[in-house]
Design a protein around this motif. Sequence first.
Motif, PDB file in Angstrom:
ATOM      1  N   ARG A 189     -16.361 -64.021 119.044  1.00 42.63           N
ATOM      2  CA  ARG A 189     -15.391 -64.306 117.982  1.00 42.63           C
ATOM      3  C   ARG A 189     -15.226 -65.800 117.750  1.00 42.63           C
ATOM      4  O   ARG A 189     -14.392 -66.213 116.951  1.00 42.63           O
ATOM      5  CB  ARG A 189     -14.033 -63.710 118.339  1.00 42.63           C
ATOM      6  CG  ARG A 189     -13.984 -62.200 118.276  1.00 42.63           C
ATOM      7  CD  ARG A 189     -12.635 -61.662 118.686  1.00 42.63           C
ATOM      8  NE  ARG A 189     -11.554 -62.302 117.961  1.00 42.63           N
ATOM      9  CZ  ARG A 189     -10.258 -62.041 118.187  1.00 42.63           C
ATOM     10  NH1 ARG A 189      -9.927 -61.160 119.090  1.00 42.63           N
ATOM     11  NH2 ARG A 189      -9.326 -62.655 117.499  1.00 42.63           N
ATOM     12  N   GLY A 190     -16.031 -66.604 118.474  1.00 43.86           N
ATOM     13  CA  GLY A 190     -15.846 -68.044 118.372  1.00 43.86           C
ATOM     14  C   GLY A 190     -16.109 -68.596 116.987  1.00 43.86           C
ATOM     15  O   GLY A 190     -15.484 -69.565 116.571  1.00 43.86           O
ATOM     16  N   LEU A 191     -17.043 -68.000 116.256  1.00 45.34           N
ATOM     17  CA  LEU A 191     -17.378 -68.481 114.922  1.00 45.34           C
ATOM     18  C   LEU A 191     -16.445 -67.936 113.853  1.00 45.34           C
ATOM     19  O   LEU A 191     -16.521 -68.369 112.702  1.00 45.34           O
ATOM     20  CB  LEU A 191     -18.834 -68.125 114.590  1.00 45.34           C
ATOM     21  CG  LEU A 191     -19.898 -68.705 115.543  1.00 45.34           C
ATOM     22  CD1 LEU A 191     -21.275 -68.219 115.131  1.00 45.34           C
ATOM     23  CD2 LEU A 191     -19.841 -70.226 115.542  1.00 45.34           C
ATOM     24  N   GLU A 192     -15.606 -66.990 114.201  1.00 41.88           N
ATOM     25  CA  GLU A 192     -14.690 -66.400 113.223  1.00 41.88           C
ATOM     26  C   GLU A 192     -13.422 -67.239 113.114  1.00 41.88           C
ATOM     27  O   GLU A 192     -13.082 -68.021 114.014  1.00 41.88           O
ATOM     28  CB  GLU A 192     -14.329 -64.976 113.610  1.00 41.88           C
ATOM     29  CG  GLU A 192     -15.511 -64.012 113.590  1.00 41.88           C
ATOM     30  CD  GLU A 192     -15.079 -62.588 113.848  1.00 41.88           C
ATOM     31  OE1 GLU A 192     -13.877 -62.369 114.095  1.00 41.88           O
ATOM     32  OE2 GLU A 192     -15.939 -61.692 113.804  1.00 41.88           O
ATOM     33  N   GLY A 193     -12.713 -67.041 112.014  1.00 39.14           N
ATOM     34  CA  GLY A 193     -11.447 -67.709 111.845  1.00 39.14           C
ATOM     35  C   GLY A 193     -10.347 -67.065 112.668  1.00 39.14           C
ATOM     36  O   GLY A 193     -10.502 -65.972 113.203  1.00 39.14           O
ATOM     37  N   PHE A 220      -6.144 -61.124  94.014  1.00 36.52           N
ATOM     38  CA  PHE A 220      -6.720 -62.182  94.837  1.00 36.52           C
ATOM     39  C   PHE A 220      -8.228 -62.274  94.587  1.00 36.52           C
ATOM     40  O   PHE A 220      -8.927 -61.269  94.617  1.00 36.52           O
ATOM     41  CB  PHE A 220      -6.437 -61.890  96.315  1.00 36.52           C
ATOM     42  CG  PHE A 220      -7.185 -62.768  97.272  1.00 36.52           C
ATOM     43  CD1 PHE A 220      -7.035 -64.152  97.234  1.00 36.52           C
ATOM     44  CD2 PHE A 220      -8.052 -62.221  98.214  1.00 36.52           C
ATOM     45  CE1 PHE A 220      -7.739 -64.968  98.116  1.00 36.52           C
ATOM     46  CE2 PHE A 220      -8.743 -63.023  99.098  1.00 36.52           C
ATOM     47  CZ  PHE A 220      -8.591 -64.405  99.050  1.00 36.52           C
ATOM     48  N   ASP A 221      -8.709 -63.495  94.339  1.00 33.31           N
ATOM     49  CA  ASP A 221     -10.132 -63.717  94.066  1.00 33.31           C
ATOM     50  C   ASP A 221     -10.823 -64.099  95.370  1.00 33.31           C
ATOM     51  O   ASP A 221     -10.780 -65.264  95.803  1.00 33.31           O
ATOM     52  CB  ASP A 221     -10.294 -64.821  93.019  1.00 33.31           C
ATOM     53  CG  ASP A 221     -11.715 -64.875  92.462  1.00 33.31           C
ATOM     54  OD1 ASP A 221     -12.628 -64.367  93.146  1.00 33.31           O
ATOM     55  OD2 ASP A 221     -11.910 -65.428  91.359  1.00 33.31           O
ATOM     56  N   LEU A 222     -11.451 -63.129  95.997  1.00 32.38           N
ATOM     57  CA  LEU A 222     -12.101 -63.351  97.290  1.00 32.38           C
ATOM     58  C   LEU A 222     -13.259 -64.332  97.170  1.00 32.38           C
ATOM     59  O   LEU A 222     -13.419 -65.229  98.008  1.00 32.38           O
ATOM     60  CB  LEU A 222     -12.579 -62.015  97.865  1.00 32.38           C
ATOM     61  CG  LEU A 222     -13.362 -62.070  99.173  1.00 32.38           C
ATOM     62  CD1 LEU A 222     -12.535 -62.706 100.280  1.00 32.38           C
ATOM     63  CD2 LEU A 222     -13.827 -60.674  99.575  1.00 32.38           C
ATOM     64  N   ASP A 223     -14.069 -64.174  96.133  1.00 28.48           N
ATOM     65  CA  ASP A 223     -15.228 -65.054  95.977  1.00 28.48           C
ATOM     66  C   ASP A 223     -14.802 -66.507  95.766  1.00 28.48           C
ATOM     67  O   ASP A 223     -15.438 -67.431  96.293  1.00 28.48           O
ATOM     68  CB  ASP A 223     -16.093 -64.581  94.809  1.00 28.48           C
ATOM     69  CG  ASP A 223     -16.766 -63.246  95.105  1.00 28.48           C
ATOM     70  OD1 ASP A 223     -17.149 -63.028  96.271  1.00 28.48           O
ATOM     71  OD2 ASP A 223     -16.887 -62.415  94.180  1.00 28.48           O
ATOM     72  N   ALA A 224     -13.743 -66.696  95.012  1.00 28.69           N
ATOM     73  CA  ALA A 224     -13.258 -68.063  94.795  1.00 28.69           C
ATOM     74  C   ALA A 224     -12.750 -68.675  96.102  1.00 28.69           C
ATOM     75  O   ALA A 224     -12.959 -69.866  96.367  1.00 28.69           O
ATOM     76  CB  ALA A 224     -12.148 -68.063  93.744  1.00 28.69           C
ATOM     77  N   VAL A 261      -9.298 -59.903 104.084  1.00 29.95           N
ATOM     78  CA  VAL A 261      -8.974 -60.795 105.209  1.00 29.95           C
ATOM     79  C   VAL A 261     -10.078 -60.755 106.257  1.00 29.95           C
ATOM     80  O   VAL A 261     -10.459 -61.786 106.824  1.00 29.95           O
ATOM     81  CB  VAL A 261      -7.607 -60.401 105.809  1.00 29.95           C
ATOM     82  CG1 VAL A 261      -7.361 -61.138 107.117  1.00 29.95           C
ATOM     83  CG2 VAL A 261      -6.495 -60.701 104.818  1.00 29.95           C
ATOM     84  N   GLN A 262     -10.608 -59.560 106.512  1.00 26.84           N
ATOM     85  CA  GLN A 262     -11.699 -59.461 107.487  1.00 26.84           C
ATOM     86  C   GLN A 262     -12.896 -60.300 107.063  1.00 26.84           C
ATOM     87  O   GLN A 262     -13.521 -60.982 107.885  1.00 26.84           O
ATOM     88  CB  GLN A 262     -12.118 -57.998 107.643  1.00 26.84           C
ATOM     89  CG  GLN A 262     -11.161 -57.159 108.470  1.00 26.84           C
ATOM     90  CD  GLN A 262     -11.661 -55.742 108.653  1.00 26.84           C
ATOM     91  OE1 GLN A 262     -12.322 -55.187 107.777  1.00 26.84           O
ATOM     92  NE2 GLN A 262     -11.355 -55.149 109.792  1.00 26.84           N
ATOM     93  N   GLU A 263     -13.238 -60.276 105.776  1.00 24.62           N
ATOM     94  CA  GLU A 263     -14.381 -61.066 105.305  1.00 24.62           C
ATOM     95  C   GLU A 263     -14.089 -62.555 105.395  1.00 24.62           C
ATOM     96  O   GLU A 263     -14.980 -63.347 105.724  1.00 24.62           O
ATOM     97  CB  GLU A 263     -14.740 -60.669 103.877  1.00 24.62           C
ATOM     98  CG  GLU A 263     -16.006 -61.329 103.364  1.00 24.62           C
ATOM     99  CD  GLU A 263     -16.548 -60.703 102.099  1.00 24.62           C
ATOM    100  OE1 GLU A 263     -17.402 -61.331 101.449  1.00 24.62           O
ATOM    101  OE2 GLU A 263     -16.128 -59.570 101.769  1.00 24.62           O
ATOM    102  N   ILE A 272     -12.770 -68.733 108.220  1.00 25.96           N
ATOM    103  CA  ILE A 272     -11.548 -69.249 107.611  1.00 25.96           C
ATOM    104  C   ILE A 272     -10.337 -68.657 108.333  1.00 25.96           C
ATOM    105  O   ILE A 272     -10.260 -67.444 108.532  1.00 25.96           O
ATOM    106  CB  ILE A 272     -11.492 -68.903 106.111  1.00 25.96           C
ATOM    107  CG1 ILE A 272     -12.711 -69.492 105.396  1.00 25.96           C
ATOM    108  CG2 ILE A 272     -10.202 -69.403 105.488  1.00 25.96           C
ATOM    109  CD1 ILE A 272     -12.834 -69.067 103.945  1.00 25.96           C
ATOM    110  N   THR A 273      -9.405 -69.505 108.739  1.00 27.06           N
ATOM    111  CA  THR A 273      -8.173 -69.045 109.379  1.00 27.06           C
ATOM    112  C   THR A 273      -7.239 -68.472 108.321  1.00 27.06           C
ATOM    113  O   THR A 273      -7.078 -69.048 107.237  1.00 27.06           O
ATOM    114  CB  THR A 273      -7.499 -70.202 110.128  1.00 27.06           C
ATOM    115  OG1 THR A 273      -8.352 -70.599 111.209  1.00 27.06           O
ATOM    116  CG2 THR A 273      -6.159 -69.771 110.703  1.00 27.06           C
TER     117      THR A 273
END
Length: 902
Positions: free
Chosen positions: A21-25, A95-99, A130-132, A138-139
């Motif tokens: 999980r180190g690379l995850e937010g 919410f615009d996930l891609d943006a 949020v998972q993505e 990203i935190t």
Amino acid sequence: MSEKRPNPDALLKRVQAEESRGLEGKLKVFFGANPGVGKTYAMLEAAHEQRRDGIDVVIGVVETHGRAETEALVQGLELVPRKAIEYRGTVLQEFDLDAALARRPNIILIDELAHTNAPGLRHAKRWQDVQELLRAGITVYTTVNVQHLESLNDIVTQITGVRIRETVPDSMIERADDVELIDLPPDDLLQRLKDGKVYVPEQIQHAIQHFFTKGNLIALRELALRRTAERVDQQMEVYRRDHAVVRTWPAAETIMVCVNMKPRGPRLIRAARQMAANLHAKWLAVYVQIPRHLGLPQAERDRLVQALRLAEQLGAETVTLSGERVAEELLNYARSRNVTKMIVGKPLRPLWKEWLFGSVVSELVHRSGDIDIYVITGVGDEGQPLIRRTSRRTGKWPRYAYALLGPIAATAVAWLMFPYFATANLVMMYLLAIIVIAIRLGRGPSILASILSVATFDFFFVPPYLSFAVSDIQYLLTFAIMLIVALVISNLAGRVREQAELSRFSERRTAVLYTMSRDLATHRGTSMLAQVATNHLRQVFDGQVAIFLADDEKRVRLQRSEQLFFEFERKEAGVAQWVFDHNERAGLGTDTLPGASALYLPLVGSKGAIGVLAVRPKDTGLLLDPDHLHLLESLVNQVALALERSRLSDEAQQAHVRIETERMRNAILSSVSHDLRTPLATITGAASSLLDERSQLKATDRLELSRSIYREADRLDRLLKNLLDMMRLEAGAIHLNKEWHPLDEIVGAALSRLEERLRNHSVSTAFPADLPMVQIDGVLLEQVIMNLLENAAKYAPNGSVIELSASAGDREVVVEIADRGQGIPAGDELRIFDKFYRAKPAREGGVGLGLTICRGIIEAHGGRIWAENRSGGGAVFRFALPLPEQQPSMATEQAEQENASS
């Protein structure tokens, strides 16, 4: 604080989990009991604090609900622009996930984690967004109320009478790196509600009278506090485990009652239940299985089963441990679970036995440290088990009789050795016999053999011979040492034997679990999984096994494949239904419906019961044995998870089919409605002009209008024909009528029929004179060529040349149709053959089925079709047809032509 080195395996496992999980937010959840407690406000305050520290913070989505103090905190923070989604005539701002992924801030604020996204977005739920974001590094700061947790949904409904539709998996909260509880007393929250700080004035009275009653707020607050306390307790357990903290930290009361096969077990369990209720503490019922318990009478083992079952009924967590030293196992487990109070029974053995052999209670008291030990006295609850085991236990005395043969055999061998070997070597023969007896027959017979060995050695090999008298007092020391060594060897060998028996059972248990899990993982489908499970369970319990699965009406039905193997009366179906409805086991060996002929256990998945499993072993005592019962429960859990996985897979497949069907329906309606409307409008306009008696049309105009009606009617005919051909292809209803045809004739017929459609293009053909004939369905291949020519005419500019050519190889004939249009977008060379797919808008409409039909017809002939871009611009479509090894003779060709003409 007492600390030791942490367990290296546990520490390594945790480090590996953290590295994964180190690379995850990071995920921080602002957790509350109700709307209006200040979760969003607290999240925004935390965001401003991070921004002051130089951290890049943006707002992904924040719902202020018109609260002035919340809107004030939004100022000064960058907002990711929302995405407008049109849904049922309303434009939704989502919410615009891609943006957000493109902006890639350090921290992003995502309000209302349980929100359901509008149709058309990538994810159905906001928590999936949020998972993505977390996977992208990203935190995320987010908010959620306790009533939105999936596991508490039924409890919240029971409290409030309102079913919460938007839920969040508990795994999201468990995965969170930080959970901050935002708490507000119910009276203060009601005052905020009345002041208009939670909802708009029109909704205040309705909220106070329904969801926001004081009782609901208190209950939801308790749920939120308890859930947060459980998380804190889990964090403390992780810290204690990672740092190998041995001492108990009494942050919360945890009670452990120690049970065994003695009659007073139910008394201890009831005392522990009462203490746990008074202290509002969780409690455990623990049994330590030592090797010698395997040889105890069945009646005592039945008492243990009943005691553990009583503990489960009263709400305890039951645990079975295994080991040699009972006190050590109990204390190690108690410290691992942070137990503060331990309840044990008062020893009933005589005092001299405790002095000689020791006492578990005494060892617990002396080694307990910070754990309080409660010793409960009393006689206990004598009684017979609910169900006696039908088979009788084999007596122990034959083993002792066989033990007599050991010293006799050792004496015979030693007698032969006596003239040639020293007495010390003779002693070795007796010790060897004792080892064999201990391993084969157990501890008791080996002790008897030890005593007899000393006696026979004295009688036969110590002077005076054939007498128990001893001439040299030194032999007394020899006898004592020989007896001690023999007893120690017999005890160790017996312990090895018992450990081996316990290991064999554990090995069989592990093998059974592994084999079943492997087979369940490699099979698909509910029926197949049920068959695999019942086959394994039949082998383990040597009896009848059946699986009942619930239908859409929540009625359990016996699987058809099991009807041949499981015979039951009609009332047995009622037992299975009761188990499913109440999510509790019943039947043989239980207190509920004990008259049933089988034990029924619920198959419980993540969302509740999905069925029932019934077991009817030949030896009913197996269901009273705790080891076999726990094994059965483990197998049942595996079966339930496998069946639920299969059901969820089927539901996902059905949902995918529904989505594809809906998408296809929409595509058909969108394409067909446009392509029907245009020719119909032309036909209607031309026909109305022809029917208008007042119009004075010239003969040429009337002819042109008639031709337009014909052209558009022909266009409609081709459209409907394409739809029908597509339906026939998908249904497999196209039958080929293969005959030998020259390709130039098929191409000529297609060009003749498309003369009007190709009037704005030039068509050049190039066919070798020696091009072989092909065995095809002439009508269908003509349809292929027409569809490809029409496709070229749609995209090629007017006045351009459409080139049509053919060539022959050793095994196939290749036909190609090339144009000078815009070409095919890169990457779409295969997609253009999909249903309803159109690469670019053409000058003329189309449903997007022509190329799909071409592929279906060509593949039905055993050929292949593909498309490429041409150098210099344009596209080329090629299809290849297989060539038979032998070409027909002229006589055969003439006969086929005569048959076709007739």
